[in-house]
Scaffold this motif. Structure first.
Motif, mmCIF file in Angstrom:
data_model
loop_
_atom_site.group_PDB
_atom_site.id
_atom_site.type_symbol
_atom_site.label_atom_id
_atom_site.label_comp_id
_atom_site.label_asym_id
_atom_site.label_seq_id
_atom_site.Cartn_x
_atom_site.Cartn_y
_atom_site.Cartn_z
ATOM 1 N N TYR A 142 -16.900 12.762 -48.728
ATOM 2 C CA TYR A 142 -17.693 13.849 -48.147
ATOM 3 C C TYR A 142 -16.858 15.126 -48.091
ATOM 4 C CZ TYR A 142 -21.515 10.770 -47.049
ATOM 5 O OH TYR A 142 -22.584 9.914 -47.175
ATOM 6 N N PRO A 143 -17.477 16.275 -48.378
ATOM 7 C CA PRO A 143 -16.727 17.540 -48.429
ATOM 8 C C PRO A 143 -15.934 17.766 -47.146
ATOM 9 C CG PRO A 143 -18.948 17.855 -49.266
ATOM 10 C CD PRO A 143 -18.916 16.482 -48.687
ATOM 11 N N ALA A 145 -20.205 26.285 -50.307
ATOM 12 C CA ALA A 145 -21.217 25.265 -50.042
ATOM 13 C C ALA A 145 -20.761 23.908 -50.553
ATOM 14 C CB ALA A 145 -22.544 25.664 -50.698
ATOM 15 N N ALA A 146 -20.148 23.874 -51.733
ATOM 16 C CA ALA A 146 -19.648 22.608 -52.279
ATOM 17 C C ALA A 146 -18.575 22.008 -51.382
ATOM 18 C CB ALA A 146 -19.101 22.829 -53.689
ATOM 19 N N ALA A 147 -17.719 22.857 -50.821
ATOM 20 C CA ALA A 147 -16.636 22.379 -49.958
ATOM 21 C C ALA A 147 -17.125 21.979 -48.575
ATOM 22 C CB ALA A 147 -15.561 23.461 -49.828
ATOM 23 N N PHE A 148 -18.346 22.441 -48.202
ATOM 24 C CA PHE A 148 -18.857 22.188 -46.860
ATOM 25 C C PHE A 148 -19.939 21.112 -46.826
ATOM 26 C CE2 PHE A 148 -17.797 25.868 -43.801
ATOM 27 C CZ PHE A 148 -16.511 25.964 -44.301
ATOM 28 N N LEU A 191 -25.320 18.434 -50.197
ATOM 29 C CA LEU A 191 -26.766 18.582 -50.404
ATOM 30 C C LEU A 191 -27.152 20.042 -50.522
ATOM 31 C CD1 LEU A 191 -29.596 17.349 -50.580
ATOM 32 C CD2 LEU A 191 -29.725 17.521 -48.081
ATOM 33 N N TYR A 192 -26.659 20.878 -49.618
ATOM 34 C CA TYR A 192 -27.003 22.293 -49.678
ATOM 35 C C TYR A 192 -26.398 22.953 -50.917
ATOM 36 C CZ TYR A 192 -29.038 22.265 -44.976
ATOM 37 O OH TYR A 192 -29.845 22.030 -43.889
ATOM 38 N N PHE A 193 -25.244 22.478 -51.328
ATOM 39 C CA PHE A 193 -24.659 22.977 -52.568
ATOM 40 C C PHE A 193 -25.561 22.644 -53.754
ATOM 41 C CE2 PHE A 193 -22.143 21.476 -56.285
ATOM 42 C CZ PHE A 193 -21.795 22.723 -56.793
ATOM 43 N N ALA A 194 -26.005 21.389 -53.816
ATOM 44 C CA ALA A 194 -26.877 20.976 -54.924
ATOM 45 C C ALA A 194 -28.164 21.784 -54.913
ATOM 46 C CB ALA A 194 -27.179 19.487 -54.819
ATOM 47 N N LEU A 246 -13.514 26.881 -58.985
ATOM 48 C CA LEU A 246 -12.166 27.240 -58.542
ATOM 49 C C LEU A 246 -12.037 27.128 -57.029
ATOM 50 C CD1 LEU A 246 -11.473 30.343 -60.834
ATOM 51 C CD2 LEU A 246 -10.500 28.042 -61.040
ATOM 52 N N VAL A 247 -13.118 27.443 -56.317
ATOM 53 C CA VAL A 247 -13.088 27.363 -54.852
ATOM 54 C C VAL A 247 -13.173 25.918 -54.374
ATOM 55 C CG1 VAL A 247 -14.325 27.985 -52.729
ATOM 56 C CG2 VAL A 247 -14.072 29.665 -54.569
#
Length: 670
Positions: A145-146, A274-277, A280-283, A347-348
């Motif tokens: 999980y992120p 969003a990907a790091a946090f 689902l919201y990133f996707a 990169l983030v």
């Protein structure tokens, strides 16, 4: 990009970042001062008194006054920097009083350490203990999980000298407040400054109401509306298309400049965050931005053909029609920008995911899909908040009307409308995915839908009020009528937030915290014995918590102390590399063995790091622990069951048993 244009771009990015940093400082100060002030008073529990509810209302009114003054100054074009500071203080103050005051008499956050909040607290506790990226439960595994929100929270806890469970509440409130003011800064660079304050207030109020229990999700949800407006501005540039199409037709236009790369960078940074946090919201954000790119490409192609329409006469006279040039550019421009966004996001986010990806390549067995095995009733229906008879329903209905009316003329309406469409498409895809035995967890996107419609509703109210004002021949008192309606509606909604969050607030008072206390002053649960268990584990193993693996069904213990667990709370939150089902099968098999030697041999043969200690509940001559099984597609999707170990299985000098309250701690001697 020319030198002057590049310098302008750098100034734009630098100014935006600088303002966001200042806004963050203001928000952190407001939250810190507010929470410290709240902690100085011995408040009654929220679930047994209306005192905190009353003070919350007073605080919300004070925050509304700050926002109103900032809007007035911005409209009058006076003291603009003071107006900005007041708006940041007002937004962050609203978050602080709305969440902080109802929770002022407890150290726990919304939902305490119950249900999903247990594993979130466990994750924060793990990353407070060490900055290394480690799984929340399992030893020797990188996190699945992120870790972004939890890692930052761990660093905050270290700076403040607090335990992970204890820092959860102030950190969650502060992170939501920071997200709100950063959202305000972003809105103010996209639309009129006074409108930005009003729209941010609406989005923040709705986000706090429906996303705050999942604090790291609320951070992303509040930022999604302005980011989608920014992303649409980066991907769809009709002015540039018009210039290029006109040039292809032998025309020229003045006053149009290329740009939008600051928006590309900003969108990429958000996607990385969003990907790091929150996966689902990133996707969903990626899904929406890709949808925007497809629509932008389609509109670009259409504009290329439209540039040739004056030549219909020639076509009708029998002359061959000239081929339309530049279609590849119309498609390629948003595609290139989309790729750049993806590179920036990677990169983030990659530092958070690289450890897991590398381990996954070495692990031939990977259990996937469990996290998506949940289909509550809300996930089986399309969310239609605009059809509900409530203040929020009315605001969402106004938002829908505005989105439809302004779809052709407003880029804000286009971007927010595409976000709303993306939510419904995602929901339908999630329902279709049930055929394949999984879901896309669409019900968790309801807060995103609400903040998008709240933003649209804010624009719709302002533009609708202006239209009515003009239609009525601009009566002198009408503006005051609109202000009064907006104020009454806003205050009525805000003071109802505590009612909506009442179950989550009540749980924060009825759960027992890491100090062994219940904030409602009633008898604490068995959690009050946890510190004795921790003392015994440290003394008997001679090791720090993070050097021990513990098998227990009371996984709340892992939320308060950074011991690794042999088995997690449920398979839905378990690391896919952890072999959840095989571990459960092994535990059941161990319970059926007949001698201590057989147990030790079975543990030695296990493919995982085995328990250094067991924490059981006593039940007669047996020790018990509770496990969980995934029973999707049933709702509830988890079945709890008890595994019993005969006490005789540990009747051996190689085990040390200690009774503590209702628990029995068994330490495996080296």
């Amino acid at each position: 990009m020319t030198t002057s244009r590049g310098a302008r771009w750098m100034r734009q990015v630098g100014a935006g970042i600088g303002e966001a940093v200042l806004a963050t400082v203001v928000a952190v100060l407001v939250v810190a001062v507010g929470l410290v002030a709240f902690s100085l008073v011995n408040w009654p529990a929220f679930n047994s008194s209306n005192v905190l509810r009353a003070l919350t209302t007073v605080g919300q009114v004070a925050a509304a006054v700050l926002l109103a003054v900032s809007i007035a100054l911005l409209r009058l074009r006076r003291a603009r920097w003071w107006a900005k500071v007041l708006s940041w203080a007002g937004i962050s103050g609203f978050v602080t009083v709305t969440l902080g005051l109802p929770l002022a008499a407890t150290k726990l956050y919304l939902f305490g350490v119950s249900v999903d909040q247990e594993f979130r607290t466990e994750y924060l506790t793990r990353l407070t203990d060490s900055a290394a990226l480690r799984d929340m439960t399992y030893a020797d595994l990188p996190p699945f999980y992120p870790a972004g929100w939890f890692w930052v929270g761990g660093r905050v806890a270290n700076v403040l000298g607090m335990d992970g469970w204890e820092v959860f509440k102030p950190y969650a409130i502060a992170s939501i407040a920071v997200a709100a003011v950063v959202s305000l800064v972003l809105w103010s660079r996209l639309i009129r400054a006074d409108w930005a304050v009003g729209v941010t207030a609406a989005v923040t109020a709705v986000g706090v109401t429906y996303a705050a229990p999942e604090a790291y999700g609320a951070v992303i949800a509040i930022l999604i509306p302005p980011v989608l407006v920014m992303a649409w501005g980066a991907l769809y540039r009709p002015a540039e298309l018009a210039v290029r199409a006109g040039a292809a037709a032998g025309e020229t236009r003045r006053g149009t400049t290329a740009g939008g790369w600051a928006a590309v960078l900003g969108t990429g940074l958000f996607l990385g965050l969003a990907a790091a946090f929150y996966t689902l919201y990133f996707a969903f954000a990626v899904f929406t931005v890709v949808l925007m790119a497809v629509v932008a490409a389609g509109l670009g192609v259409r504009s290329r053909y439209a540039a040739r329409t004056p030549r219909r006469i020639a076509a009708q006279s029998g002359e061959s029609r000239e081929p339309v040039h530049g279609i590849g550019r119309a498609i390629g421009a948003p595609l290139v920008r989309l790729i750049v966004m993806g590179v920036v996001a990677a990169l983030v986010a990659l530092p958070v995911f690289v450890p897991f990806l590398l381990r996954m390549l070495d692990n031939p067995k990977f259990e996937s899909g469990g996290a998506f095995h949940y289909l509550p009733e809300a996930g089986s229906e399309l969310p239609l908040p605009m059809a509900e008879f409530s203040l929020l329903g009315g605001l969402c209905l106004v938002g829908v009307i505005w989105l439809v009316l302004r779809a052709n003329s407003s880029r804000r309406a286009q971007s927010l409308g595409l976000g709303v469409v993306a939510v419904y498409l995602w929901s339908l895809l999630s329902m279709l995915a049930t055929v394949a035995g999984t879901t896309l967890l669409s019900f968790r996107l309801e807060p995103v839908l609400l903040v998008l419609l709240a933003a649209a509703g804010g624009f719709g109210f302002v533009e609708g009020a202006r239209a009515v004002y003009q239609a009525l021949n601009e009566p002198a008192r009408f503006r005051w009528v609109a202000i009064a309606l907006a104020t009454v509606g806003a205050l009525a909604y805000c003071q109802n937030i505590a009612h909506v969050l009442e179950p989550e607030i009540t749980t924060a008072y009825t759960d027992t915290d890491g100090d062994g206390h219940r904030a409602d002053q009633r008898d604490p649960a068995a959690v009050r014995h946890y510190h004795h268990i921790d003392d015994a584990l440290r003394a008997q193993t001679g090791r720090e918590p993070s050097d021990n693996v513990l098998l227990t069904g009371d996984t709340t213990f892992l939320a308060y102390y950074p011991y690794f667990g042999f088995q997690g709370l449920t398979s839905h939150y378990a690391n896919p590399l952890a072999d959840y089902s095989d571990r459960s099968a092994a535990i059941e098999a161990w319970s059926k063995l007949e001698s201590p030697q057989e147990l030790l041999d079975a543990m030695a043969a296990a493919p995982w790091r085995t328990p250094d200690a067991f924490l059981f509940r006593r039940s007669g001559d047996e020790y018990t622990l509770r496990l969980a099984a995934d029973v999707y597609p049933n709702d509830p999707n988890v079945r709890r069951y008890t595994v019993s170990f005969p006490a005789s299985l540990f009747d051996d000098p190689r085990f040390a048993a200690t009774d503590i309250g209702p628990f029995t701690l068994i330490v495996v001697k080296p």
